[in-house]
Design an enzyme around this catalytic site. Structure first.
Site, PDB file in Angstrom:
ATOM      1  N   GLU A   1      -0.722  -1.407  -1.955  1.00 19.82           N
ATOM      2  CA  GLU A   1      -1.230  -0.140  -2.414  1.00 19.82           C
ATOM      3  C   GLU A   1      -1.830  -0.548  -3.789  1.00 19.82           C
ATOM      4  OE1 GLU A   1      -0.069   4.652  -3.248  1.00 19.82           O
ATOM      5  OE2 GLU A   1       1.277   3.360  -2.139  1.00 19.82           O
TER       6      GLU A   1
ATOM      7  N   LYS B   1       9.161  16.685  -2.919  1.00 23.12           N
ATOM      8  CA  LYS B   1       9.318  15.430  -2.429  1.00 23.12           C
ATOM      9  C   LYS B   1      10.011  14.696  -3.559  1.00 23.12           C
ATOM     10  CE  LYS B   1       6.639  11.197  -1.343  1.00 23.12           C
ATOM     11  NZ  LYS B   1       5.319  10.492  -1.121  1.00 23.12           N
TER      12      LYS B   1
ATOM     13  N   LYS C   1      10.930  -2.114   5.804  1.00 21.76           N
ATOM     14  CA  LYS C   1      10.244  -2.385   4.647  1.00 21.76           C
ATOM     15  C   LYS C   1      10.723  -3.533   3.911  1.00 21.76           C
ATOM     16  CE  LYS C   1       8.042   2.146   3.946  1.00 21.76           C
ATOM     17  NZ  LYS C   1       8.016   3.271   2.910  1.00 21.76           N
TER      18      LYS C   1
END
Length: 477
Positions: free
Chosen positions: A283, A233, A466
């Site tokens: 987050e 990733k 976003k």
């Protein structure tokens, strides 16, 4: 940190304040080193953002964060002490600076309560080394002269002063006393913000950084590297440059962010040179409170639906998405592994749930662990950061490729932002859904995690929605 058994509210007079500062000055002379004097007082309910608006100066550092859903708001302004570092040991260097400062700190007030005492507001860029001309150092930390914090309805004001052997105590005491009087009878006058960028009579331009198709080509190259086994990733970001005809005030934007994104960390970090990094991050990186560490895996994303039925359908698809679940497991696995390397015992549920925000929903897994006395916040940060949610996995291989796949320096985008206090507690979040504001310009950032099964067009679209939060906040009238 030395805590004197003095109650600043028992004898609230300029003379008593000057007597306390004299004790601190005596310690400075005895130790041959300046001492930090910290005074904490509970005050009537104040809005920390309103306080920051009243003392805002573009030439001064400030730190602000608010998470309305948790009743948390913290504002700090003007630097009494500041420190910068870079390189792979930057977290350790900042922790040493904090420890050395606290060893020469004398504090009074109810320091057993939350958000009291000196706080060290820190910002770590994504990369351990920054490029020439970037707005923020790879690691920067400062102690504010003034701090106003609120949690669960309780408001605390903190004044921090650097006392040297030759300091003018009368002048310092007078300054603190004036501030104390202001907080006791705070005037909520309306700040004069400049015209918003999106008002009808003000033009604004918005363009992607990099050539047309650059991001899609970067994603395609990254997918080839994933297929070859270089990493599993990688997180690749886009940037947009906004130019307005009037200056953009970071605190005006914050007012909109905190109203719309109550579950997020709405934040502003100013470097004292006219540049502010602002955003609404979903987050948490970590929180340490009373030896309990909490963190989270937040990876796997989908937009919100226009109706309840559409929203539920999109969320259900996210919970079943093999690609998103794989991405989420990579983030969770990295967090758990790195906490175990510190001999911690992480606890977490076996299946992720949906975490919904105003414009996006994510797969979410909370993680909790007891923290031994000998493990510091800085050490945990250095192990956890950067998480696969903002870098990739394996971390070293993915992060090494990010610069060649992005058309701009990240700076504080996806960086670690937060504070450590005098008790060793702390809280950090990731600098996501963010923008670097300077005058009439702003650079906006948004990214997406690339794994096997990703498509360049879908990842471009994910970054686009976003972006929406910051675009609307900057352009709102």
């Amino acid at each position: 940190m030395t805590i004197l058994p003095l109650d600043p509210t028992a004898n609230p007079t300029p003379a008593a304040l000057e007597d306390f500062l004299a004790q601190v000055q005596a310690a400075a002379r005895q130790r041959g080193r300046a001492q930090l004097a910290s005074i904490s007082v509970e005050v009537e309910a104040l809005d920390p953002l309103a306080v920051l608006e009243s003392i805002f100066e573009p030439g001064e550092r400030h730190f602000y964060v608010e998470r309305p859903a948790e009743g948390l708001a913290v504002a700090g302004a003007e630097a009494v002490l500041a420190f910068e570092a870079k390189g792979p040991e930057r977290f350790a260097a900042v922790q040493r600076f904090i420890d050395e400062t606290l060893a020469n700190t004398i504090a009074v007030g109810d320091l057993g309560a939350s958000l009291t005492g000196p706080h060290f507001f820190a910002a770590f860029s994504f990369f351990a080394e920054t490029e020439p001309g970037e707005a923020f150092a790879a690691a920067s930390v400062f102690v504010p002269r003034w701090q106003v914090s609120q949690r669960a309805g309780r408001t605390v004001a903190v004044a921090n002063l650097l006392i040297e052997a030759g300091s003018d105590l009368h002048a310092l005491a007078a300054r603190v006393w004036r501030a104390h009087g202001k907080f006791r009878a705070f005037d909520y006058s309306t700040p004069e913000f400049p015209v918003a960028a999106g008002a009808p009579d003000v033009a604004a331009t918005l363009r992607d950084v990099g050539s047309d198709g650059f991001y899609q080509r970067s994603v395609a190259r990254a997918l080839e590297e994933i297929a070859s086994g270089e990493f599993q990733k990688i997180v690749l970001a886009r940037a947009k440059d906004l130019t307005a005809a009037a200056p953009l005030h970071p605190l005006r934007v914050l007012n909109g962010l905190r109203q719309r994104f109550g579950d997020c960390y709405s934040f502003s970090v100013a470097n004292g040179r006219g540049q502010s990094f602002i955003g609404a991050s979903p987050e948490r990186l970590l929180r340490v409170q009373a030896q309990v560490l909490t963190t989270e895996a937040l990876a796997g994303s989908a937009p919100r639906g226009a109706t309840a039925s559409e929203d539920a359908a999109v969320g259900g698809a996210l919970l079943r998405s093999e690609k998103d679940l794989r991405e989420h497991r990579a983030v969770l696995g990295s967090i758990v592994r790195r906490l175990r390397e510190l001999s911690l015992v992480p606890e977490y549920p076996q299946r992720p749930v949906l975490r919904r925000f105003a414009n996006v929903q994510h797969l979410h897994t909370p993680v909790r662990a007891r923290l031994p006395d000998d493990v510091r916040v800085g050490e945990v940060l250095s192990r956890l950061y950067p998480t696969p949610a903002v870098g990739g996995t394996p971390r070293a291989a993915a992060v090494a490729r990010i610069r060649e796949h992005e058309a701009f320096p990240r700076g504080l985008y996806a960086g670690a932002i937060g504070w450590i206090d005098g008790r060793g507690d702390g809280e950090f979040f990731l600098g996501l859904r963010s923008a670097l504001v300077e005058g009439a310009t702003a650079r906006l950032y948004a990214g997406a995690g690339i794994v096997a099964g990703s498509s360049p067009e879908q990842e471009f679209a994910e970054a686009e929605w976003k972006f929406r939060a910051m675009q609307e906040a900057l352009l709102a009238p």
